[in-house]
Design a protein around this motif. Structure first.
Motif, PDB file in Angstrom:
ATOM      1  N   LYS A 187      17.452   4.307 -18.630  1.00 41.12           N
ATOM      2  CA  LYS A 187      18.790   3.874 -19.068  1.00 41.12           C
ATOM      3  C   LYS A 187      19.896   4.406 -18.160  1.00 41.12           C
ATOM      4  N   TYR A 190      19.713   2.670 -14.704  1.00 39.42           N
ATOM      5  CA  TYR A 190      20.197   1.292 -14.794  1.00 39.42           C
ATOM      6  C   TYR A 190      21.701   1.234 -14.585  1.00 39.42           C
ATOM      7  N   LYS A 191      22.394   2.290 -15.048  1.00 37.16           N
ATOM      8  CA  LYS A 191      23.858   2.311 -14.894  1.00 37.16           C
ATOM      9  C   LYS A 191      24.242   2.554 -13.437  1.00 37.16           C
ATOM     10  N   ASN A 194      22.599  -0.215 -10.732  1.00 37.64           N
ATOM     11  CA  ASN A 194      22.658  -1.503 -11.416  1.00 37.64           C
ATOM     12  C   ASN A 194      22.440  -2.684 -10.494  1.00 37.64           C
TER      13      ASN A 194
ATOM     14  N   LEU B 141      29.463   7.839 -15.868  1.00 39.23           N
ATOM     15  CA  LEU B 141      29.899   6.529 -16.347  1.00 39.23           C
ATOM     16  C   LEU B 141      29.886   6.558 -17.864  1.00 39.23           C
ATOM     17  N   ASP B 143      29.647   3.853 -21.109  1.00 38.32           N
ATOM     18  CA  ASP B 143      29.521   2.509 -21.673  1.00 38.32           C
ATOM     19  C   ASP B 143      30.357   2.437 -22.935  1.00 38.32           C
ATOM     20  N   ARG B 246      32.275   0.907 -18.351  1.00 40.50           N
ATOM     21  CA  ARG B 246      31.642  -0.395 -18.384  1.00 40.50           C
ATOM     22  C   ARG B 246      31.579  -0.838 -19.839  1.00 40.50           C
ATOM     23  N   PHE B 266      26.910   8.818 -19.387  1.00 44.73           N
ATOM     24  CA  PHE B 266      25.786   9.148 -18.509  1.00 44.73           C
ATOM     25  C   PHE B 266      26.300   9.903 -17.291  1.00 44.73           C
ATOM     26  N   PRO B 271      18.546  11.899 -16.850  1.00 44.59           N
ATOM     27  CA  PRO B 271      17.882  10.631 -17.146  1.00 44.59           C
ATOM     28  C   PRO B 271      18.254   9.965 -18.463  1.00 44.59           C
ATOM     29  N   MET B 272      18.977  10.668 -19.328  1.00 49.12           N
ATOM     30  CA  MET B 272      19.332  10.020 -20.582  1.00 49.12           C
ATOM     31  C   MET B 272      20.809  10.250 -20.889  1.00 49.12           C
ATOM     32  N   ARG B 273      21.290   9.609 -21.896  1.00 46.63           N
ATOM     33  CA  ARG B 273      22.695   9.749 -22.254  1.00 46.63           C
ATOM     34  C   ARG B 273      22.987  11.212 -22.577  1.00 46.63           C
TER      35      ARG B 273
END
Lengths: 214, 374
Positions: A187, A190-191, A194, B141, B143, B246, B266, B271-273
């Motif tokens: 995940k 992917y950001k 992208n 980043l 979301d 985003r 992120f 690797p994760m939020r």
């Protein structure tokens, strides 16, 4: 300088088949198909790094970010439920997760059903939906022997051609879910990667559509 | 005076974030390690993981090691017109780790804002999310989405229960194949299929995503939510955060903990939020209270991967001594090295696991330098 995209491929025929798709998409790494014990291959020009991984481990590498993307069977994703994006059904490596039993088996609902499987979570989830009481016997291989030796009543396992079942006098009594190879992505990767990931998804998707329309 | 060099990455993060939250007028909230288990039973759909560590207190009451902070903070929230409560915390929570399948202690910091929340208060929390990540890394980043948009689509088509859960899971996984499979099981209205399929695809730079959303949705109800997203994005742009945000409509709340604006942060290399937040009015409502709520949590156990500065040495100096050395001489030798600004380990033999820069020996009251490593 652009970073490498790390791609985990499952060792074996499926991985080789999927690699060909990546190659066709323009992300070739010719050394990868040579007969070698090497596990990591790079194409610096295309900024990709491939590595061969045990099929059941691909999802772990991707979930934990060691690989940005990877190819894993839907059976592994259903069993381990990794926190990843499942971007594309590659429509290859097709088989099914089924319940099989000795020919002529009749389920007695008065009794706890004994189930042998490598996929304990898939088996438990399926029977929970049916409301059926089961006793799961987790095995790691040669699952087909279990009902023959009366270790269990049925098995939950992947069925491809059905040849192994037939040769052991077993038959499919119920299909649970169709299985195929999936393109998965971390995940976070992917950001941040992208553009290249979406480029790969588009290209693989075009190949799949073209194959299907033949 | 606190020396940052002696802090581990999580401690450093906590202090930096605490300063940020205090500057914005948030009060620190300290809570008990334990909470009544009943709180989690009544609100189990809002918990991230299923497992809760419980034990029986000395008075026979069933307690739990907190798996969640928000419920403890908002359970006693009161509502007063115009009043917004703003708190921050840094606490340990105890949850089942998805990786190991066993319980893990997780250090978590975050903010909660509840009461008569207005648009400024909502935006302030979102801004704090951006400022928080910018304190931790230059490469991050966030979301952003509005879960209410998808939720309304499902409600209007009366999609509830198992099908709704499957659709939310497909969104969460960015799984168009699974979404198509679900939608082809029933005879849905083609416009619904088109809407859901288009919505899932939206994961891009914010201004473009807003345009896409306005193209898909024309109802007043949906536009209210899209316009809110747009105003937030515009404010973030004015403050220089446009390239950090985003819009990703696959950001959904599977358990429907969040009901409106949602955001997830992120950091490159993790690797994760690392940050998760949003509006959670439904949690407040579930406790039969009035008002709105918004907040976020930052999972500090992930910070060590990016903030750790590897050291060449564990200790500056090792001081070797024999057992027959005078304790006064030994104590003095150690103090003198410390006063020079060195960390010192006095020992009778060298531990091979310890990396040191200098090796000294104390013999008959005199300190001699034996070795210096580059």
């Amino acid at each position: 300088m652009k970073e490498m995209l790390n791609i985990a491929l499952p060792k074996g025929r499926l991985g080789e088949r999927v690699y060909r798709m990546f190659e066709k998409a323009g992300f070739e790494c010719p050394l990868l198909m040579e007969d070698t014990r090497k596990l990591i291959f790079e194409n610096e020009e295309k900024r990709v790094r491939y590595f061969w991984v045990k099929p059941s481990d691909v999802a772990i590498y991707v979930e934990r970010g060691a690989a940005d993307i990877g190819v894993a069977g839907k059976d592994i994703l259903l069993e381990y439920n990794p926190d990843i994006y499942e971007l594309l059904d590659l429509k290859t490596g097709k088989c099914k997760m089924s319940i099989s039993a000795p020919v002529g088996f009749r389920d007695d609902p008065r009794k706890t059903l004994r189930v042998a499987t490598k996929f304990s979570n898939i088996a438990k989830n399926h029977y929970m939906k049916c409301g059926r009481e089961i006793d799961v016997v987790h095995l790691n291989g040669s699952i087909e022997i279990a009902p023959i030796l009366n270790l269990t009543d049925v098995i939950v396992d992947i069925v491809e051609t059905g040849k192994t079942l037939k040769e052991n006098n077993l038959e499919v009594i119920e299909d649970i879910v169709p299985i195929s190879a999936r393109l998965i992505a971390n995940k976070s990767s992917y950001k941040f990667k992208n553009e290249i990931v979406n480029c790969i998804v588009r290209s693989l998707s075009e190949q799949i559509d073209s194959e299907e329309s033949r | 005076m606190l020396e940052y060099s002696v802090c581990n990455p999580e401690e450093l993060a906590i202090f930096k974030l605490r300063e940020l939250f205090l500057n914005y007028g948030f009060r620190q909230y300290r809570m008990n390690k334990f909470e009544e288990y009943d709180l989690y039973v009544r609100n189990k759909e809002f918990l991230i993981s299923d497992g809760v560590i419980t034990f029986t207190d000395t008075n026979g009451k069933l307690l739990a090691l907190k798996p969640d902070v928000t419920l403890s903070i908002v359970k006693n929230a009161t509502f007063e017109n115009g009043v917004v409560e703003k708190v921050f915390y840094d606490e340990n929570v105890y949850r089942v780790s998805s990786g190991t399948g066993s319980f893990k202690e997780i250090l978590q910091t975050g903010v909660e804002c509840f009461g008569d929340i207005d648009e400024y208060s909502l935006f302030e929390v979102i801004l704090l999310a951006f400022k928080s990540l910018s304190l931790l890394s230059n490469d991050y980043l966030i979301d952003l989405s509005h879960f209410g948009i998808l939720s309304d689509v499902l409600n209007e088509s009366q999609i509830y229960g198992e099908i709704r859960k499957r659709i939310l899971t497909a969104f969460k996984e960015k799984n168009p194949h699974e979404l198509n499979a679900i939608l082809s099981e029933f005879d849905w209205d083609p416009s619904l299929v088109e809407t859901l399929t288009s919505l899932m695809k939206i994961s891009e730079n914010a201004p473009y995503a807003i345009k896409e959303l306005k193209h898909i949705f024309v109802s007043e109800k949906a536009l209210l939510k899209i316009n809110l997203l747009e105003r937030i994005v515009n404010r973030l742009e004015k403050l220089g955060y446009l390239d950090r945000v985003r819009i990703d409509m696959s950001l959904v709340s599977e358990s429907e903990y969040y009901n409106g604006i949602m955001f997830r942060g992120f950091i490159k290399g993790i690797p994760m939020r690392i940050l998760s937040g949003g509006e959670y009015d439904s949690v407040i409502g579930n406790m039969n209270q009035f008002g709105k709520a918004v907040g976020f949590a930052i999972y500090l156990d992930l910070v060590e991967d990016i903030m750790d500065c590897p050291k060449n040495y564990d200790i500056d100096s090792v001081l070797l001594y024999n057992e027959d050395e005078s304790l006064n001489d030994l104590d003095q030798a150690v103090r003198e090295l410390i006063e020079k600004g060195f960390s010192v380990r006095a020992c009778r033999c060298i531990d091979p696991k310890i990396r040191f820069r200098e090796l000294y020996r104390l013999e008959k009251g005199k300190v001699e330098l034996l070795e210096r490593n580059a």
